[in-house]
Design a protein around this motif. Structure first.
Motif, PDB file in Angstrom:
ATOM      1  N   UNK A 134       0.815  -1.216   0.000  1.00  9.87           N
ATOM      2  CA  UNK A 134       0.000   0.000   0.000  1.00  9.87           C
ATOM      3  C   UNK A 134       0.851   1.270   0.000  1.00  9.87           C
ATOM      4  N   UNK A 135       2.172   1.104   0.104  1.00  9.86           N
ATOM      5  CA  UNK A 135       3.038   2.264   0.282  1.00  9.86           C
ATOM      6  C   UNK A 135       4.088   2.353  -0.827  1.00  9.86           C
ATOM      7  N   UNK A 136       4.595   3.553  -0.962  1.00 11.74           N
ATOM      8  CA  UNK A 136       5.746   3.827  -1.819  1.00 11.74           C
ATOM      9  C   UNK A 136       6.860   4.385  -0.943  1.00 11.74           C
ATOM     10  N   UNK A 137       8.092   3.939  -1.157  1.00 11.00           N
ATOM     11  CA  UNK A 137       9.248   4.414  -0.388  1.00 11.00           C
ATOM     12  C   UNK A 137      10.277   5.019  -1.334  1.00 11.00           C
ATOM     13  N   UNK A 138      10.650   6.254  -1.060  1.00 13.97           N
ATOM     14  CA  UNK A 138      11.603   6.976  -1.901  1.00 13.97           C
ATOM     15  C   UNK A 138      12.844   7.337  -1.069  1.00 13.97           C
ATOM     16  N   UNK A 139      14.020   7.107  -1.617  1.00 16.39           N
ATOM     17  CA  UNK A 139      15.276   7.505  -0.986  1.00 16.39           C
ATOM     18  C   UNK A 139      15.677   8.858  -1.559  1.00 16.39           C
ATOM     19  N   UNK A 140      15.927   9.817  -0.663  1.00 17.89           N
ATOM     20  CA  UNK A 140      16.290  11.175  -1.070  1.00 17.89           C
ATOM     21  C   UNK A 140      17.657  11.519  -0.495  1.00 17.89           C
ATOM     22  N   UNK A 141      18.598  11.847  -1.364  1.00 20.39           N
ATOM     23  CA  UNK A 141      19.969  12.161  -0.961  1.00 20.39           C
ATOM     24  C   UNK A 141      20.350  13.540  -1.473  1.00 20.39           C
ATOM     25  N   UNK A 142      20.828  14.405  -0.561  1.00 23.52           N
ATOM     26  CA  UNK A 142      21.310  15.737  -0.935  1.00 23.52           C
ATOM     27  C   UNK A 142      22.834  15.709  -1.001  1.00 23.52           C
ATOM     28  N   UNK A 143      23.378  15.983  -2.169  1.00 24.55           N
ATOM     29  CA  UNK A 143      24.823  15.936  -2.399  1.00 24.55           C
ATOM     30  C   UNK A 143      25.477  17.255  -1.984  1.00 24.55           C
ATOM     31  N   UNK A 144      26.618  17.154  -1.280  1.00 22.13           N
ATOM     32  CA  UNK A 144      27.409  18.335  -0.880  1.00 22.13           C
ATOM     33  C   UNK A 144      28.897  17.986  -1.012  1.00 22.13           C
ATOM     34  N   UNK A 145      29.300  17.554  -2.164  1.00 29.18           N
ATOM     35  CA  UNK A 145      30.642  16.997  -2.332  1.00 29.18           C
ATOM     36  C   UNK A 145      31.735  18.030  -2.071  1.00 29.18           C
ATOM     37  N   UNK A 146      32.775  17.582  -1.347  1.00 21.93           N
ATOM     38  CA  UNK A 146      33.929  18.434  -1.094  1.00 21.93           C
ATOM     39  C   UNK A 146      33.633  19.638  -0.231  1.00 21.93           C
ATOM     40  N   UNK A 147      32.631  19.529   0.669  1.00 24.48           N
ATOM     41  CA  UNK A 147      32.238  20.612   1.586  1.00 24.48           C
ATOM     42  C   UNK A 147      31.411  21.706   0.927  1.00 24.48           C
ATOM     43  N   UNK A 148      30.953  21.503  -0.283  1.00 21.62           N
ATOM     44  CA  UNK A 148      30.200  22.552  -0.987  1.00 21.62           C
ATOM     45  C   UNK A 148      28.876  22.016  -1.513  1.00 21.62           C
ATOM     46  N   UNK A 149      27.825  22.838  -1.360  1.00 17.28           N
ATOM     47  CA  UNK A 149      26.537  22.512  -1.942  1.00 17.28           C
ATOM     48  C   UNK A 149      26.419  22.972  -3.370  1.00 17.28           C
ATOM     49  N   UNK A 150      27.084  24.062  -3.699  1.00 18.28           N
ATOM     50  CA  UNK A 150      27.072  24.561  -5.075  1.00 18.28           C
ATOM     51  C   UNK A 150      28.050  23.750  -5.933  1.00 18.28           C
ATOM     52  N   UNK A 151      27.801  23.761  -7.239  1.00 16.85           N
ATOM     53  CA  UNK A 151      28.738  23.156  -8.174  1.00 16.85           C
ATOM     54  C   UNK A 151      28.708  21.654  -8.248  1.00 16.85           C
ATOM     55  N   UNK A 152      27.669  21.012  -7.696  1.00 12.12           N
ATOM     56  CA  UNK A 152      27.518  19.566  -7.798  1.00 12.12           C
ATOM     57  C   UNK A 152      26.762  19.210  -9.083  1.00 12.12           C
ATOM     58  N   UNK A 153      27.139  18.113  -9.683  1.00 15.73           N
ATOM     59  CA  UNK A 153      26.439  17.591 -10.855  1.00 15.73           C
ATOM     60  C   UNK A 153      25.945  16.183 -10.541  1.00 15.73           C
ATOM     61  N   UNK A 154      24.664  15.925 -10.845  1.00 11.34           N
ATOM     62  CA  UNK A 154      24.065  14.617 -10.570  1.00 11.34           C
ATOM     63  C   UNK A 154      23.457  14.043 -11.834  1.00 11.34           C
ATOM     64  N   UNK A 155      23.425  12.720 -11.907  1.00 10.44           N
ATOM     65  CA  UNK A 155      22.785  12.072 -13.062  1.00 10.44           C
ATOM     66  C   UNK A 155      22.342  10.649 -12.694  1.00 10.44           C
ATOM     67  N   UNK A 156      21.441  10.143 -13.484  1.00  5.44           N
ATOM     68  CA  UNK A 156      21.007   8.753 -13.380  1.00  5.44           C
ATOM     69  C   UNK A 156      21.777   7.959 -14.432  1.00  5.44           C
ATOM     70  N   UNK A 157      22.445   6.918 -13.985  1.00  3.58           N
ATOM     71  CA  UNK A 157      23.243   6.128 -14.913  1.00  3.58           C
ATOM     72  C   UNK A 157      23.281   4.677 -14.493  1.00  3.58           C
TER      73      UNK A 157
END
Length: 801
Positions: A134-157
């Motif tokens: 009856x449920x849906x479960x979603x994993x949510x991850x916030x990237x902050x690579x190298x101590x920075x939130x700006x300048x991150x690039x994400x993709x599905x591969x």
């Protein structure tokens, strides 16, 4: 067939921020093979660090649960959390998050892979109403690579046919994967096209963007749930220098299997805990804070840069801070580092403490000091100089020697470090450009105590290395400084003294301009972290528990009336009885803490209570022979720990503000865990076991408390210009270049000259025979600099009193 690139809209996303600093758990594999660290708060994974413990790479990872129709539940906000340890002394965790509406429960176990750079979370999804389907479960991850939130690039591969989500910034990449195929996946810009925005609106992942470049990004994927009442799956976050490295490690960890990895993780931690001294019997119920504290210390240690330990795996008030606060507390402070090494020595983790000494030798600056704080590789972060941080490594060397971690025949290896540091202290002390709270210049009780103690133990090491003249110079300087302490920081007959009915007390700090004989407290200090119009204070107005360092480091008896007077003032102004016991402020008028309404510190605020100061007070009570009170204070510290055993930097000091998570006597929004607080607690356990202060230098106690060794002269330098000299004392002047001192007692009708003597520390000194003059004599003097062949062109003077 090349998959179509569907770019996420909303570049670059909202400004990035960090998350709660109030951690309930921290962990890493107890070896040098896995270079990844994790933190937990509010029932979810927060910052994950890679490839060093000073490099945060994520903000948080959580699950979102929906029914696909109208029910939306965010794990960190919409569940009740409990946390427990997988085993005693092991920083691996079991978390149970129960939906506040009673619909589901998440039972999670979290460890890192001991042989790969990955964090694994095993999740059991339990349906409390209806079935899992009856449920849906979603994993949510916030990237902050190298101590920075700006300048991150994400993709599905994918990696070798396995669908994964990736992110990269610079030379760091991560991969998010699951032990079953992702049902759906998307990446986006936070606040615009990320999965939280989508699922919160549609109760499903309807936006399936597969690329988000150069911004504040988040990765979202749906887990395929297919059992009836409960379902298990494993989520893995892995890291590497390239995305293929991260993908390979992620797939490898999942192939290895969570249960095998968990068993290996627990085994390594248990083996290390077996090597430590049992300072307290294991608790049958509740948190064993001693074993938690030892694991906290070791968890904050670097792996590829042995001996480096950061102050905390957190960013204080992180939810209100972003890329402008790249360092947070995941930096090395030499003071915190040495305090931590003291805790390791207390627990008999000798190898770990020796690594700290070796690390300190490597990162020492050429002139002998250590930077205010730094990245693990030694790169300076803030630019201040705190002389206690230069003195502490000397004390650590001696403590390691006295406790057996460093053998006598090894001392010569540490002598160059100690000699350079002691020389720097003499050249620049006793005034420090910053006190231990990183704020004010001047004469600080804590800094002075550490400086003097360091010079005395450095003298012992000089004797051991056959440098008798240097040893004598160190002791003579320490004796002179010790005898002048009260003239620098003990004030008498102030307004505050009269109000509190004491003859005098040690002030928090005296500015250099106020050091005029026996009248400290006459100058002004500018208190940081307060509005400019409220920042200037008379130095006599401000007191601190720092004065107890004079006892901790063996310079004053715990029964000295001046100490007792100061304790009365400290307790009147700085002590608060919390529901768990007493705690103290750093000093009155402190501005480092939340505002009165609970809003986060933002450059100004109100200082809150520091649990480590309860530990320091307990050590004073041990020195005074009050073991019962010291044990009560130790119990208070234990009560300040949260459900995961984490000790905070500060605790809230007034009425609860539940909407902001602030409760009287519990953690504020500052750093948690504070490694220094855990180290102080471990040392207190050892001190109580031995019924004496574990880290008090025996040399200073014997010299100044038992023998009360006097000095034949007072000390004068360009940053310590005496105006009054007690009758019977000669004057020693310290300069950094060869000089001739010309002086007169009759306004230059006649004069005398004395040439400087040279030490092998690049310090020159002149002993001036002023002790023979009667009270009221005014002596003028000046300097002729022999190298540059010029006069100082300024007259200095002292008056005999």
């Amino acid at each position: 067939m090349v998959e179509e690139i569907i770019k996420a809209p909303g570049w670059p996303g909202i400004p990035a921020s960090w998350t709660s600093s109030a951690k309930s758990g921290v962990g890493t594999a107890n070896n040098g093979s896995s270079s990844v660290w994790f933190t937990i708060s509010n029932g979810i994974l927060n910052e994950i660090y890679y490839p060093h413990v000073d490099r945060a790479c994520t903000r948080d990872l959580q699950l979102i649960v929906t029914d696909g129709k109208g029910f939306f539940s965010e794990e960190r906000r919409d569940t009740y959390h409990t946390i427990e340890f997988l085993a005693r002394g092991v920083p691996g965790y079991k978390i149970i998050n129960t939906c506040k509406e009673g619909r589901y429960r998440l039972e999670k176990e979290i460890v890192t892979d001991p042989i790969r750079n990955s964090v694994l979370q095993k999740v059991r999804f339990v349906a409390l109403k209806g079935s899992v389907r009856d449920y849906k479960a979603f994993v949510l991850l916030a990237s902050r690579l190298g101590n920075y939130g700006a300048g991150n690039t994400a993709w599905v591969g994918n990696y070798k046919g396995e669908k994964m989500l990736f992110a990269e910034r610079g030379d760091v990449s991560l991969a998010l994967s699951c032990n079953r195929p992702w049902k759906k996946a998307s990446v986006g810009f936070v606040g615009a096209s990320d999965g939280w925005q989508d699922v919160s609106k549609h109760f499903d992942l309807t936006w399936q963007y597969n690329r988000a470049e150069n911004g504040n990004v988040a990765l979202t994927a749906e887990v395929e749930l297919h059992d009836d009442k409960e379902d298990d799956f494993v989520v893995c976050v892995a890291f590497g220098r390239r995305w293929t490295d991260a993908g390979q490690r992620s797939k490898g960890s999942l192939f290895e299997g969570f249960d095998r990895i968990k068993k290996h993780y627990i085994f390594e931690w248990r083996e290390w805990q077996k090597t430590l001294i049992a300072l307290k019997p294991p608790r049958k119920t509740g948190v064993d804070l001693y074993r938690v504290s030892t694991s906290v210390l070791r968890t904050h240690a670097a792996k590829r840069l042995p001996g480096g330990l950061i102050a905390s795996l957190s960013v204080p008030w992180g939810f209100s801070k972003g890329d402008e606060d790249v360092g947070g507390y995941h930096l090395v402070w030499p003071r915190d580092l040495v305090e931590t090494a003291g805790g390791l020595l207390s627990a008999r983790a000798w190898d770990d403490a020796r690594k700290v000494l070796n690390y300190l030798m490597v990162i020492q600056e050429t002139d002998g000091h250590w930077a205010q704080n730094m990245w693990l590789d030694g790169t300076t972060y803030w630019q201040g100089i705190q002389l206690d941080e230069t003195a502490f490594p000397i004390l650590l060397t001696d403590l390691a020697r006295r406790k057996g971690a460093v053998k006598k025949d090894e001392l010569a290896n540490f002598w160059p470090m100690v000699k350079k540091a002691a020389a720097f202290i003499i050249k620049h002390g006793p005034v420090s450009t910053q006190d231990r709270w990183e704020e004010n210049e001047g004469y600080s009780a804590f800094t002075i105590a550490v400086e003097i103690a360091a010079l005395i133990v450095a003298a012992d090491l000089a004797d051991h290395c056959g440098e008798e003249d240097t040893a004598n110079f160190f002791r003579e300087t320490a004796d002179a400084w010790n005898e002048q302490i009260e003239s620098w920081i003990y004030t008498k007959d102030s307004i505050l003294a009269k109000k509190l009915e004491v003859p005098g007390y040690y002030v928090r700090i005296s500015p250099p301009s106020s050091a005029k004989g026996n009248c400290p407290g006459k100058g002004f200090i500018y208190i940081r972290n307060r509005p400019a119009e409220e920042a200037e204070m008379h130095s006599w107005e401000v007191v601190s528990p720092d004065a107890l360092a004079l006892v901790r480091f063996g310079l004053r008896s715990p029964h000295d009336q001046r100490i007792l007077n100061t304790i009365k003032v400290i307790d009147q102004l700085l002590k608060v009885e919390t529901p768990y016991g007493p705690c103290w402020y750093r000093y009155n008028f402190d501005g480092y803490g939340e505002h009165a309404n609970g809003n986060p510190y933002n450059g100004t605020g109100q200082g809150r209570l520091w649990p480590l100061l309860t530990g320091e007070r307990a050590h004073y009570e041990i020195a005074a022979g009050n073991l019962k009170e010291a044990k009560r204070l130790m119990n208070t510290i234990e009560a300040f720990a949260n459900e995961g055993g984490m000790l905070p930097e500060q605790v809230w000091d007034t009425d609860d503000i539940p909407t902001k998570g602030l409760y009287f006597g519990k953690a504020s929004g500052s750093a948690m865990p504070l490694v220094w607080a855990h180290a102080e607690y471990i040392t207190l356990c050892r001190s109580l076991l031995e019924k004496r202060v574990f880290d008090m230098p025996s040399q200073t106690k014997q010299r100044y408390v038992e023998n009360q060794s006097p000095s034949r002269f007072y000390f004068w330098s360009f940053n310590n210009k005496l105006e009054y000299l007690p009758k019977g004392k000669d004057l020693r002047t310290y300069v950094l270049a060869p000089a001739v001192v010309r002086w007169t007692t009759d306004n230059w009708k006649t004069h005398h000259e004395h040439e400087s003597s040279k030490t092998d520390l690049n310090i020159f000194y002149v002993d001036l025979p002023f002790g023979k003059y009667k009270s009221g004599t005014k002596i003028q003097f000046t300097f002729y600099w022999t190298r540059s062949e010029n006069w100082e062109n300024h007259d200095f003077h002292v008056t005999i009193e």
